[in-house]
Write an enzyme that holds these catalytic residues in place. Structure first.
Site, mmCIF file in Angstrom:
data_model
loop_
_atom_site.group_PDB
_atom_site.id
_atom_site.type_symbol
_atom_site.label_atom_id
_atom_site.label_comp_id
_atom_site.label_asym_id
_atom_site.label_seq_id
_atom_site.Cartn_x
_atom_site.Cartn_y
_atom_site.Cartn_z
ATOM 1 N N SER A 1 29.455 14.676 -18.160
ATOM 2 C CA SER A 1 30.890 14.959 -18.199
ATOM 3 C C SER A 1 31.578 14.345 -16.996
ATOM 4 O O SER A 1 30.957 14.126 -15.950
ATOM 5 C CB SER A 1 31.126 16.470 -18.187
ATOM 6 O OG SER A 1 30.870 17.002 -16.891
ATOM 7 N N ASP A 2 32.866 14.075 -17.167
ATOM 8 C CA ASP A 2 33.677 13.822 -15.981
ATOM 9 C C ASP A 2 33.792 15.149 -15.242
ATOM 10 O O ASP A 2 33.531 16.220 -15.785
ATOM 11 C CB ASP A 2 35.052 13.276 -16.367
ATOM 12 C CG ASP A 2 35.679 12.472 -15.240
ATOM 13 O OD1 ASP A 2 35.273 12.635 -14.067
ATOM 14 O OD2 ASP A 2 36.589 11.676 -15.523
ATOM 15 N N TRP A 3 34.214 15.085 -13.995
ATOM 16 C CA TRP A 3 34.180 16.265 -13.146
ATOM 17 C C TRP A 3 35.152 17.335 -13.664
ATOM 18 O O TRP A 3 36.350 17.083 -13.829
ATOM 19 C CB TRP A 3 34.519 15.866 -11.713
ATOM 20 C CG TRP A 3 33.328 15.446 -10.894
ATOM 21 C CD1 TRP A 3 33.048 15.875 -9.634
ATOM 22 C CD2 TRP A 3 32.253 14.558 -11.243
ATOM 23 N NE1 TRP A 3 31.864 15.311 -9.181
ATOM 24 C CE2 TRP A 3 31.352 14.505 -10.148
ATOM 25 C CE3 TRP A 3 31.938 13.820 -12.381
ATOM 26 C CZ2 TRP A 3 30.192 13.741 -10.154
ATOM 27 C CZ3 TRP A 3 30.786 13.056 -12.393
ATOM 28 C CH2 TRP A 3 29.924 13.028 -11.299
#
Length: 727
Positions: free
Chosen positions: A265-267
């Protein structure tokens, strides 16, 4: 909602702190403590698949949950009991951001503007060496989201408006990084084409536009580049968040493309636990929030997920790291160079090749440093030259050489005088100096606070720079504008009044010397636009249904709702223009661009002749295009030969032309070379949403060769017979 410059600055400073050298040193110390004795897993005769299964079978449920949750903001958690160290990640494509001492390369959009696949492969390799030296095995890039709206705050971090160009450049970069054993996480999958309220804007995209415009660069990164990791986007796509979008992560990425790496995932971009687990995500970053021990166990107990789901996720992640050799080596490679003379030299070459000469009236450039006179250098970017756009890709560096210094060091007999920039009116004394000067270099642009992740930027140059340019050009027509920006901006009012115009993007730490190389003719400019520059923001088809003031923001918009599904509602962002993005739209609507896609000037000239096209009808379909390119001028230089295809008659409407091949070639004056391009079936296909597959219709196609989307010098019509058109 009002534009909040103070808010942008505050958030930008917070993001900058991520790359603070002190934090990087602390992270490196943590690596030293954790991995001091780790020299790599012992070699064995079993396959990596068997080793993966053995390690997975040995893991407890606690360890599996730890493994799929980020650690220390930038790491995959180690499992000491099994002999597995922490594996570190770092931003991003333009340089080693989160650990100290790396080289600040030009922004990815400048890399794409070089149209030089081999050069960008070298850049990927050089940056990966720095990552390995610092003990980082996963590079969080490159980004290949399409340049849909010219004011998207993250356009500088991507690779332009055309999926073929973006895909080719990304694939080259990835191959270079893989040569040094670094895994790349191509991002942001998918349709993160706007920074305006990115967590709460649902990208509504039809199936054809998704397949033809927004996904091909990812597909090429995976299939041609060999990307072993994919990072999901913040936004929902067609109603489902990217981090739990089974259509994207399972049906397209794994089943259609055969991807067998891992998905992270992106942050802070998860919004549930079971959704990502069941639909293809393998790793939550930067820590286990939705993949926390408590939430995972609760979902298991309620039957929303199974341990077999966790096993699949662990196998994807662990298996990839094993196959790539990450666990079979010491985490740090001190023998790899960091900020070496060769790496800095390469960064300077990328910067020079990425700059685009867009206007050069009466051969104003190059300037002759052997001629005497005064050269005025001014503008807000002259001394405070930005090395990169803001956000997670911004590389702090103390090694940056600004435009003014670079020009001063290369000016020869020219006297360089700096006029401090002010948004207020020029004094009479300054105007008099400008009038008497041989030439003026005005360095305009956006700061990394104004053009950044988290928000869109303005179309207008901030702080009255356009008025300032006009005043200077009125006083001295021998004015050159150098624009630091991540795409197009408003040039109305001054573009016709200046003698020359260079788009410099964000050039990294060697910005000054690279600009001087171009200004004084040491290097012949060869950059080409990876996007269309328009006269008006409204000229883009994508802006007709976009937000009215995309650069305006608020605390609520940026922070309320990130990673929280219960705060604020999602709103739709309709991609009504479909496949007609960038030059496809300008061609179809017959809107004259300010500067077309693929355009860029040189100090020499080139000709294209002898176009020949051969279609292979036996076996697999193929098409061979050949031609001769010649340097017809008096200087050595490089040209980018571009091959476009048009399908004049089709069941579904198609763009007037589409880029399907390109090659950058360096030639001495008077020299020529024959080039050959091989086009596969995909070059002639379109995605049929009714059949759900790629379709090649038999009939006539036009093969076009030129040096921009609007400068087509050669054409040939070919016919593809019915039997060749079978899927």
């Amino acid at each position: 909602m009002v534009q909040n410059k103070g808010l942008k600055k505050k958030i930008s400073e917070k993001m900058d702190s991520i790359s603070d050298p002190g934090k990087g040193v602390r992270r490196m110390h943590k690596q030293d403590v954790e991995d001091a004795d780790f020299q790599g897993l012992p070699s064995s005769d079993i396959s990596m698949e068997e080793l993966t299964d053995q390690l997975l079978d040995s893991m407890t449920l606690d360890e599996k949950i730890q493994y799929i949750s980020g650690y220390q903001d930038l790491a995959i958690q180690g499992l000491p009991r099994l002999g597995l160290p922490s594996i570190w990640c770092s931003d991003a494509t333009a340089g080693l951001r989160s650990f100290p001492g790396g080289t600040a390369f030009p922004a990815p959009l400048a890399m794409a503007a070089s149209w030089d696949e081999e050069l960008i492969r070298q850049a990927g390799k050089a940056l990966a060496q720095e990552f390995r030296n610092r003990g980082v095995s996963i590079l969080l890039g490159p980004g290949v989201n399409i340049y849909r709206v010219p004011t998207c705050g993250r356009n500088f971090e991507y690779m332009g408006e055309d999926p073929f160009l973006a895909g080719k450049m990304a694939a080259s970069y990835i191959r270079g990084a893989r040569e040094e054993g670094v895994i790349t996480a191509v991002k942001h999958f998918a349709c993160n084409n706007s920074e305006y309220d990115r967590h709460k804007t649902n990208s509504v995209v039809n199936a054809r536009a998704l397949r033809e415009i927004y996904l091909p660069a990812f597909e090429m990164a995976v299939k041609e580049g060999g990307a072993r990791a994919v990072m999901t986007a913040y936004n929902p796509v067609n109603g489902t968040y990217a981090s739990e979008n089974g259509k994207l992560l399972q049906e397209i990425l794994r089943e259609d493309w055969g991807f067998d790496g891992f998905v992270l995932s992106d942050w802070n971009s998860l919004y549930s636990t079971a959704g990502p687990v069941k639909n293809g995500l393998d790793l939550e970053m930067p820590q286990g929030k939705w993949f926390s021990d408590k939430r995972i166990r609760k979902a298991l107990k309620k039957g929303k997920i199974r341990e077999s789901d966790l096993n699949r996720m662990v196998r994807n992640l662990l298996g990839t790291l094993l196959k790539e050799g990450v666990y079979h080596r010491p985490q740090k490679a001190p023998e790899k160079p960091v900020h070496s003379e060769d790496q800095i030299k390469l960064a300077r070459k990328v910067a020079a090749e990425g700059m685009i000469l867009l206007k050069n009236s009466n051969d104003f450039l190059p300037l002759d440093p052997e001629e005497e006179g005064t050269l005025i250098v001014t503008g807000r970017m002259a001394k405070d030259t930005e090395t990169g756009g803001g956000g997670s890709s911004y590389v702090r560096t103390s090694a940056g050489i600004d435009f003014l210094t670079g020009i001063q060091e290369a000016a020869g007999k020219l006297k360089v005088e700096y006029l401090p920039w002010s948004e207020n009116s020029l004094s009479e004394e300054d105007l008099e100096k400008i009038k008497l000067a041989r030439a003026v270099v005005y360095c305009a642009g956006f700061s990394h606070t104004e053009e950044s992740e988290c928000w869109d930027r303005s179309w207008d140059l901030p702080y009255g720079q356009s008025d300032s340019i006009l005043s200077i050009a009125s006083a001295n027509p021998n004015t050159l504008v150098v624009m630091t920006a991540g795409g197009g901006a408003n040039t109305t009012g001054w573009i016709d009044r200046v003698r020359a115009f260079i788009h410099s993007f964000y050039l990294g730490e060697t910005a000054g010397p690279a600009l001087a190389d171009i200004l004084f003719g040491k290097i012949n400019p060869s950059g080409k636009l990876p996007f269309t520059m328009s006269e008006h923001w409204e000229d883009f088809g994508s802006t007709a249904h976009y937000v009215t003031n995309p650069d305006k923001t608020s605390v609520r918009q940026i922070s309320m709702g990130q990673g929280n599904p219960y705060l604020r509602r999602i709103h739709d962002m309709e991609y009504f223009e479909g496949i007609f993005v960038g030059y496809r739209h300008f061609e179809r609507e017959r809107i004259p661009p300010l500067f077309p896609f693929g355009f860029g000037m040189s100090y020499t000239s080139f000709s294209l002749t002898g176009l020949k096209v051969k279609v292979e009808t036996k076996g697999d379909f193929s098409c061979e295009v050949s031609l001769k390119v010649k340097n017809t001028g008096t200087r050595a230089g490089a040209e980018v030969v571009q091959i476009y295809i048009r399908d004049p008659e089709s069941d579904l409407i198609r763009p007037p032309k589409e880029l399907k091949a390109f090659r950058k070639i360096f030639l001495l004056p008077g020299k020529s070379e024959h080039l050959t391009f091989s086009l596969g079936k995909r070059a002639f296909q379109y995605f049929d949403p009714y059949r759900g597959n790629w379709r090649l219709e038999p009939g006539e196609f036009v093969i076009m060769a030129g040096n921009s989307s609007r400068d087509i010098q050669l054409k040939e019509v070919i016919a593809i017979k019915a039997k060749e058109g079978k899927i």
